[in-house]
Design a protein around this motif. Structure first.
Motif: not given
Lengths: 204, 643, 363
Positions: A28, A31, B181, B184-185, B223, B226-227
């Motif tokens: 996480f 990301s 999103g 998906s994340l 990962l 998406m951001p």
């Protein structure tokens, strides 16, 4: 997973020996790096886009340095909280957790105060591309701090209900929230450096 | 909202009892049930997106047609793109990830079962939210790529250049995709941890099925991609909803920034869409050719290479936007060379078929269809990489043809192949063979009729996103052919749906390993029990299931292993037995949390901030409930789960 | 036998696809179509086409190879129902290296002329021998300003043959009104893309930025074009017409366009000029009109009647009926048109006819 909680060592039964929760948190945060990376890049790109509004000269570096320092110290408190729960000392854990959350709140208050000053001085969200980029970047970070404060508050609360105790599972949870908190801190150091410290002409 | 009223009577923080019946599907955290629901929802969106395409093709069947207004056409093609990409292909792939990854790696479930349920419900919430835009006066209408600053143009006094309350439509776009999103994340994080950390004993990376490999690459792409679009969408929301200046030229904003952010996400997204299908064919071709995948390592590493190189080609979507010769040359080169790993895959698949004993069941037909059709899309892709000549092809029907050969000829063919292949695993029944073959041939013909002529249309100068066109440009006949093809595709999909319904009810029974397959999911029962395996298999080789059935590898002709001889494998397995395995309990919170997100978003769209507050409140409270929820209810009820 | 039928079908599909491919390159048949990108008619477009001529045959070759291999495999390596299992071949390093290197070499071969052409085309033609036109894309028409010659036109541009025309897609336009004050273009410009396939590739019009492109025609004639980047409701209705003429004819045209419009002496057309002044000058410029303020929201109409088409080049200028309908309700004729409707309460039927007569005097 049932098998994880039964086992004694953290991450036992996994291929990498790292608890799933922790690995998930790392993914996480990976990301999140791109989230902040993109926002910071956009900010740098828009440094010149001040239109008729004020530019980076508006920042009050000494004031923000103080709130940055508070946020940095909260990371230390977070480390202490984790150490406390690993020692099995719930009282100490509660104190440090609450301390971390309060320091986070202090930082947030500083940010809110700073915003009101900027708006008074004529730089609001809609003033220019630069101001939009600044407010969206810093408030996006602020939202992260707020979520961290909420999670710390929840940890503190749950330590009374028994949902957070000295078990391995609780320790992993605290460690994970700690990871998140440190990450948000490090990102702020980066934002503080890029937005407040580095002179504009070095970036453009 | 109503979900809140459903809070358990046993007490706020208890977990719902495991049960059969439709309510168990709402609270389930079982990856298999979630996978099936992903598939069902994605199929519905696929049908809706297909319907939108048919309406568009009806409008384009002849010159100067008036089936649709410009406004309706713009909404339809925008929603068609968004639906097919974000709400059909991606979740359809997610259905396969969910259902198959734990089975293929010998895990009992994914790493975070509740998070998995959350991904599903958030995806569905996002779809409902986006489609609700039609109830609020209109859907997003400025193309799925939504290039700035067309999104900034609000309703203007003279005449509506875009139609409707445009700001509202843009908020639906921005918030709908942001919610999708999140799904998906969350799912990417979950599956990365699952694959990295929960593989069965002996299942090393180089023994993982290629589908697992490709899925892993896709999760990393999600990962990190998406951001990037998340940032762009967040900025769009600030510009449209709060008068921000990210893309406003007069306030110092730069419209071209949107294109960079969008395609920095958008190109990896192409691989997010296509790699799962590549994984699926890499499982099906060896099974039906009855020999191992040709060049396993090459296929795996080319997949990883595509994953990396996919980040360095985004500006090839922007060759005409004036980046300058240096950038154009650099991105032209990188785009050409991403064709190399893709070519490796194609040749290795042909190598897999070569020398095999191929059985042409529907999964194999669709898999070969992918190899044949994707090749065409790949080759037209190379012609785009020739930057100067792309200046003629860009934004024409040639491009439309190209990406439909990639995404339909590639992804959709692959996903259908997967459905026919793993349906017996999921339901213990076959899909009807005859209907399946009819589906394939109709789809193949319809597909080529629909999209083949679009190459010609594009080279004849027909730009895309035109709701109407004049006669006399050489476009009339090919457009009619293309429309006929689209309706043939629709017929083929209808046959598929009939097949699906019929076979779920009364399909021919399938045993655990109906295709004589090669990977370990076929060692489990069909359908698998909730805990997947009574004994987690110990993996000693690639194609583990095959090697338990046949001896002799490394170029030899295999000999069947005598029944019972494979028992020694099982002895190494973990000493788990069905009745002792306690699976995670179902939970209400994923569903409730997901319901909060569109509420908050509707509040933003309508300006009813109280509604946003309620939505966010639901999100926060259910997150807290999620954290407070006990690990499981004291009463074990694992056995009653599979009724 | 089912397998045989399949084989025939598969073959049909492949042949069909091939036929499509060949149809795409059958240039002689296609060249009658005005937007055919494969029938270039000037050095720039020919340059692009030259690359296509290299890549397309290679693509067809690879296509035939791969689909042929698939076809052979499908026909030859079917399960014959004899229960035999094939050799469990797991790969062949030499083959795999081969099909990695050969495509890479082919692609490198394509890359060399590609990169060369990119840089070649990015060079601007010499200042003394080019015609310069400033292009602004609006919702939904194209505005052309002949900068050195000092006049505006819309939708249709006239160029001399064998002369490079250097287009400046001006995303931040500022104009000078007749009184000398500067008029800033409204800030709600959106993306467009300028594309005349037989003369050059397309280039995006980007608000707030400058883009440049060159086009050149070898033969006299009218070349059509379109907007190629989505820009709103009438994206499909903003066409381009490029009329290539001899150098002499071009100079005559320039001389005519540079002149201000003459006021009609008497009669309905003179009445039309007044109506134009009362209703239209807030958006349209007509150089020479007594009330002209040089506003460029709508197209410049100084030489309206010298053009063949109006409203994004979709309607015929001669068509009085169409002009009437257009002025009465533009958005009904062309979705999203920014020009507001002029109902009978604003312009009576008689006034409308006078106005159209005036427009037809603007040669």
């Amino acid at each position: 997973m049932a098998t994880d909680t039964e086992s004694a060592a953290p991450g036992a039964g996994t291929n990498f020996g790292v608890p799933n929760e922790k690995m998930g948190m790392w993914a996480f945060l990976g990301s999140e790096c791109l989230f902040f990376g993109a926002f910071i890049s956009v900010y740098v790109l828009y440094l010149g886009g001040t239109g008729d509004g004020p530019g980076p000269a508006i920042f009050d570096i000494p004031f923000t340095s103080v709130s940055t320092f508070v946020l940095l110290m909260s990371s230390l408190a977070m480390v202490m909280a984790l150490a406390a729960i690993q020692d099995g000392d719930m009282r100490r854990f509660r104190t440090w957790t609450l301390g971390t959350a309060l320091m986070g709140l202090t930082f947030l208050s500083g940010q809110v105060y700073e915003y009101t000053v900027f708006v008074e001085e004529g730089m609001g969200l809609t003033t220019s591309a630069f101001s939009t980029a600044f407010f969206v970047l810093t408030s996006f970070h602020g939202v992260h701090v707020s979520i961290g404060v909420l999670m710390l508050g929840a940890l503190w609360f749950m330590s009374f209900t028994g949902r957070i105790d000295t078990s391995q599972r609780s320790q992993t949870a605290v460690e994970n929230i700690g990871l998140y908190w440190h990450f948000v801190d490090i990102i702020w150091i980066l934002i503080f450096t890029v937005v407040y410290l580095i002179p504009v002409d070095l970036l453009t | 909202m109503t979900a809140v009223a459903d809070t358990p009577s046993k007490g706020l923080l208890s977990r719902p009892g495991a049960s059969s019946g439709w309510t168990s599907w709402l609270t389930t955290v079982d990856h298999k049930k979630i996978g099936i629901m992903y598939f069902a929802a994605a199929l519905i969106f696929f049908l809706v997106g297909g319907l939108e395409a048919l309406l568009m093709r009806a409008q384009l069947s002849t010159a100067n047609a008036s089936v649709l207004s410009a406004d309706a056409y713009n909404q339809l093609f925008t929603m068609h793109g968004l639906t097919m990409i974000f709400f059909a292909i991606m979740p359809m792939s997610a259905a396969f990830f969910n259902y198959l990854l734990p089975l293929m790696i010998g895990a009992r479930d994914v790493a975070f079962p509740r998070l998995n349920a959350l991904s599903l419900w958030v995806f569905i919430a996002a779809g409902i939210f986006l489609y609700s835009s039609w109830l609020f006066g209109g859907a997003p209408d400025t193309t799925w790529v939504n290039y700035a600053p067309v999104q900034e143009v609000g309703p203007d006094p003279a005449g509506l250049t875009l139609g409707g309350d445009h700001d509202q439509r843009m908020l639906f776009y921005s918030l709908g995709l942001q919610i999708a999103g999140i799904a998906s994340l969350a799912s990417a994080i979950n599956l990365i941890v699952t694959v990295l950390n929960m593989r069965a004993p002996g299942l090393t990376f180089m023994r993982m099925p290629v589908f697992v490999w490709m899925s892993l690459v896709v999760q990393f792409l999600i990962l990190f991609a998406m951001p990037v679009i998340g940032v762009a969408l967040w900025q769009l929301m600030f510009d449209v909803g709060f008068d921000g200046n990210f893309f406003r030229v007069d306030a110092g904003g730069q419209p071209i920034l949107w294109q960079h952010l969008f395609w920095l996400f958008g190109h990896p997204e192409v691989y997010i869409l296509i790699l799962p299908a590549f994984g699926i064919v890499s499982e099906i071709l060896p099974t039906f050719a009855r020999k191992p995948l040709f060049g396993y390592a090459a296929i795996v590493f080319s997949g990883i290479a595509i994953g990396f190189m996919g980040w360095g080609v985004w500006a090839h979507h922007m060759f005409t936007s004036g980046l300058g010769p240096v950038a154009n040359a650099a991105f032209g080169l990188s785009t050409m060379f991403i064709a190399v790993p893709t070519g490796i895959k194609i040749f290795n698949w042909v190598g897999t078929m070569w020398g095999g004993r191929m059985r042409f069941s529907p999964p194999m037909l669709f898999a070969i269809g992918l190899v044949a059709m994707f090749t065409i899309g790949g080759l037209s892709g190379v012609t785009h990489a020739v930057v100067p000549s792309d200046a003629q092809q860009h934004d024409t029907y040639y491009v439309v043809a190209h990406f439909h050969y990639v995404l339909f000829g590639g992804a959709i063919f692959g996903l259908f192949a997967g459905v026919y292949y793993w349906f017996p695993k999921a339901f213990g029944k076959f899909l009807n063979d005859r209907l399946g073959k009819t589906h394939f041939w109709l789809q193949l013909i319809g597909f080529n009729l629909a999209f083949g002529p679009q190459h010609v249309l594009g080279l004849n100068g027909m730009p895309r996103r035109y709701y109407t066109y004049p006669s006399g440009m050489g476009w009339d006949m090919w457009n009619m052919v293309s429309t006929i093809g689209a309706f043939i595709i629709a017929l083929s999909v209808l046959i598929f749906v009939v097949n699906l319904v019929k076979s779920v009810r009364s399909g021919e029974q399938a045993d655990a390993d109906p295709w004589d397959a090669r990977t370990i999911e076929w060692l489990s029962a069909s359908p698998p029990p909730p805990h997947n395996y009574d004994e987690v298999p110990v993996v000693t080789s690639r194609d583990e299931a095959w090697h338990r059935k046949y001896a002799g590898g490394g170029g030899e002709v295999p000999r069947p292993v005598p029944a019972g001889a494979s028992a020694d494998h099982a002895e190494h397995g973990e000493e788990h037995h069905g009745e002792h395995i306690h699976m995670p309990d179902p939970s209400y919170w994923p569903l409730i949390l997901a319901a909060g997100l569109p509420l908050a978003a509707w509040g933003v769209v309508t300006g009813l901030w109280a509604l946003s507050g309620i939505g966010l409140g639901i999100v926060l409270l259910s997150a807290f409930g999620w954290a407070m929820e006990p690990e499981s209810e004291p009463e074990p009820h694992a056995e009653s789960e599979h009724a | 036998m089912a397998g045989h039928r399949k084989a025939i079908l598969a073959r049909t599909v492949v042949i069909g696809a091939l036929a499509l491919g060949l149809a795409a390159c059958g240039r002689t048949e296609m060249s009658e179509y005005p937007l055919d990108a494969l029938s270039p008619n000037g050095p720039i477009a020919e340059e692009l086409d030259r690359l296509w001529q290299i890549v397309f045959p290679i693509a067809v070759g690879v296509f035939v190879l791969v689909e042929g291999l698939i076809l052979i495999a499908v026909l030859k390596f079917r399960d014959r129902g004899d229960g035999d299992l094939p050799h469990q071949v797991e790969g062949n390093t030499r083959l795999e290296i081969l099909w990695t290197i050969i495509p890479a070499v082919i692609l490198a071969g394509i890359a060399v002329p590609t990169v060369g052409t990119i840089f070649e085309l990015s060079e601007a033609p010499a200042k003394e021998e080019r015609v310069e036109v400033e292009v602004v894309g609006k919702q939904f028409f194209w505005q052309f300003e002949y900068v050195n010659e000092g006049f505006f036109t819309a939708n249709e541009m006239v160029v001399p043959t064998d002369t490079p025309v250097y287009l400046h897609l001006e995303g931040d336009p500022v104009y000078k009104g007749p009184d000398g004050r500067e008029i800033q273009e409204a800030s709600d410009l959106v993306l467009h893309s300028f594309w005349v396939p037989r003369l050059a590739g397309k280039t995006d019009f980007v608000p707030g930025a400058d883009r440049y492109m060159t086009l050149q025609a070898s033969q006299e004639g009218t070349y059509l074009g379109n907007c190629a980047e989505f820009c709103g409701l009438s994206h499909a209705n903003m066409r381009i017409r490029v009329r290539a003429v001899s150098q002499q004819e071009y100079e005559e045209w320039v001389a005519q366009q540079a002149k201000p419009a003459a006021s009609p002496p008497e009669g309905p057309a003179a009445r039309g000029e007044e109506i134009f002044g009362a209703n239209c000058v807030t958006c349209h410029a007509v150089k020479g009109h007594p009330d002209n303020v040089g506003q460029r929201t709508g197209p410049d109409l100084t030489h309206f009647n010298s053009r063949t088409r109006f409203a994004g080049a979709i309607f015929d200028v001669e068509d009085t009926q169409q002009l009437r309908a257009w002025i009465r309700n533009p958005p009904a004729e062309k979705p999203g048109a920014q020009m507001p409707p002029f109902g009978p309460d604003q312009i009576s039927q008689g006034e409308l006819d006078a106005l159209i007569q005036y427009l037809h005097t603007l040669d």
